[in-house]
Scaffold this motif. Structure first.
Motif, PDB file in Angstrom:
ATOM      1  N   ALA A  29     120.928  54.196  57.494  1.00 14.13           N
ATOM      2  CA  ALA A  29     120.833  54.925  58.761  1.00 14.13           C
ATOM      3  C   ALA A  29     120.558  56.404  58.526  1.00 14.13           C
ATOM      4  N   GLN A  30     121.324  57.012  57.656  1.00 14.97           N
ATOM      5  CA  GLN A  30     121.146  58.450  57.427  1.00 14.97           C
ATOM      6  C   GLN A  30     119.816  58.744  56.743  1.00 14.97           C
ATOM      7  N   SER A  31     119.432  57.903  55.801  1.00 15.57           N
ATOM      8  CA  SER A  31     118.164  58.117  55.105  1.00 15.57           C
ATOM      9  C   SER A  31     116.982  57.983  56.052  1.00 15.57           C
ATOM     10  N   TYR A  36     114.225  62.705  61.850  1.00 15.23           N
ATOM     11  CA  TYR A  36     113.902  62.714  63.265  1.00 15.23           C
ATOM     12  C   TYR A  36     114.785  63.704  64.027  1.00 15.23           C
ATOM     13  N   SER A  37     114.233  64.241  65.111  1.00 18.02           N
ATOM     14  CA  SER A  37     115.003  65.118  65.995  1.00 18.02           C
ATOM     15  C   SER A  37     115.256  64.385  67.300  1.00 18.02           C
ATOM     16  N   PHE A  38     116.452  64.525  67.833  1.00 12.27           N
ATOM     17  CA  PHE A  38     116.781  63.882  69.098  1.00 12.27           C
ATOM     18  C   PHE A  38     117.935  64.627  69.759  1.00 12.27           C
ATOM     19  N   GLN A  39     117.935  64.621  71.076  1.00 12.31           N
ATOM     20  CA  GLN A  39     118.989  65.291  71.850  1.00 12.31           C
ATOM     21  C   GLN A  39     119.945  64.291  72.486  1.00 12.31           C
ATOM     22  N   GLN A  56     126.719  62.345  65.771  1.00 15.22           N
ATOM     23  CA  GLN A  56     127.179  63.337  66.744  1.00 15.22           C
ATOM     24  C   GLN A  56     126.753  64.757  66.362  1.00 15.22           C
ATOM     25  N   LYS A  57     126.503  64.972  65.077  1.00 16.86           N
ATOM     26  CA  LYS A  57     126.104  66.294  64.610  1.00 16.86           C
ATOM     27  C   LYS A  57     124.641  66.600  64.924  1.00 16.86           C
ATOM     28  N   LYS A  58     123.860  65.568  65.229  1.00 14.64           N
ATOM     29  CA  LYS A  58     122.439  65.741  65.490  1.00 14.64           C
ATOM     30  C   LYS A  58     122.099  65.661  66.978  1.00 14.64           C
ATOM     31  N   ALA A  59     123.003  65.119  67.778  1.00 16.08           N
ATOM     32  CA  ALA A  59     122.706  64.879  69.192  1.00 16.08           C
ATOM     33  C   ALA A  59     123.491  65.818  70.101  1.00 16.08           C
ATOM     34  N   GLU A  60     122.888  66.171  71.231  1.00 15.64           N
ATOM     35  CA  GLU A  60     123.588  66.952  72.246  1.00 15.64           C
ATOM     36  C   GLU A  60     124.432  66.047  73.142  1.00 15.64           C
ATOM     37  N   ASN A 131     107.938  57.591  74.253  1.00 13.27           N
ATOM     38  CA  ASN A 131     107.889  57.931  72.827  1.00 13.27           C
ATOM     39  C   ASN A 131     109.272  57.988  72.176  1.00 13.27           C
ATOM     40  N   GLY A 132     110.297  57.521  72.902  1.00 15.58           N
ATOM     41  CA  GLY A 132     111.626  57.435  72.304  1.00 15.58           C
ATOM     42  C   GLY A 132     111.654  56.404  71.186  1.00 15.58           C
ATOM     43  N   LEU A 133     112.630  56.532  70.300  1.00 18.48           N
ATOM     44  CA  LEU A 133     112.709  55.684  69.118  1.00 18.48           C
ATOM     45  C   LEU A 133     113.874  54.696  69.204  1.00 18.48           C
ATOM     46  N   PHE A 134     113.648  53.529  68.621  1.00 16.52           N
ATOM     47  CA  PHE A 134     114.663  52.472  68.574  1.00 16.52           C
ATOM     48  C   PHE A 134     114.843  52.090  67.099  1.00 16.52           C
ATOM     49  N   TYR A 135     115.999  52.470  66.522  1.00 14.74           N
ATOM     50  CA  TYR A 135     116.322  52.148  65.133  1.00 14.74           C
ATOM     51  C   TYR A 135     117.203  50.911  65.089  1.00 14.74           C
TER      52      TYR A 135
END
Length: 206
Positions: A29-31, A36-39, A56-60, A131-135
């Protein structure tokens, strides 16, 4: 065993027991997602928060969903941030998330317990922005074909939550039918293993 019941039992020692699948998926997941950037993010099957702590550290805004009340409680004990919201949810029914609100949806070691991938991709399409992403990261089909599935031992008994085998074509076909395109596919191996343990995919909403 019924999935929510099994994971409610597993919650007390899920983080402490040896689990190569859990630990490798955290690396995957982290790799995969660090570039990617996401809010706004939706995490499906957050469990005890193994990925939530990093996400949580990457998302608003982060909405974390799980079908196990006990697993959610463990996650809440770790994470006390105003922008993280936990909800008990059956992912096979409409999700408590606004439509066209998420930049990213993550789903880790969860779809093994869900038979209908079509519904998951339908909901994912509704909730993601354009254009949202689904991991997605799950047991590799090779492992499933050989009998691997989520399981744990407690008091000498092996507990097996209800699980379904999903072929690679199921993921790609469900994605295509719901207007996603695949942008990443990776296989994740244990050290010195000849066959992969996990399969990860990243799809983009069209």
């Amino acid at each position: 065993m019924q999935v929510d019941k099994a994971y409610n039992i597993w919650a007390n020692n899920y983080d402490d027991s040896e689990n190569k699948t859990r630990d490798l998926e955290k690396i995957a997941a982290q790799s995969t997602l660090e570039k990617y950037s996401f809010q706004s993010l939706v995490e499906l099957g957050c469990g005890t928060g193994k990925n939530t702590e990093w996400l949580q550290k990457k998302a608003e805004t982060l909405i974390a969903l799980d079908f196990s009340a006990a697993m959610l409680q463990k996650a809440k004990e770790k994470i006390n941030a105003k922008h993280v919201h936990f909800y008990l949810a059956d992912l096979t029914k409409p999700w408590p998330v606004g439509n066209n609100t998420a930049d990213l949806i993550t789903c880790s070691l969860t779809l093994e317990h869900i038979s209908d991938l079509q519904f998951i991709f339908q909901e994912g399409f509704k909730k993601l922005k354009k254009n949202g992403l689904f991991y997605i990261c799950e047991f590799h089909p090779y492992k499933q074909y050989n009998g691997s599935k989520a399981r744990f031992d407690i008091r000498g008994e092996t507990i097996k939550p209800t699980a379904y085998t999903h072929h690679l074509s199921e993921y790609t076909n469900a994605a295509t039918k719901n207007n996603f395109r695949i942008i990443e596919l990776n296989e994740w191996f244990d050290e010195d293993a000849e066959t992969p343990r996990l399969l990860s995919l990243v799809f983009e909403k069209q």
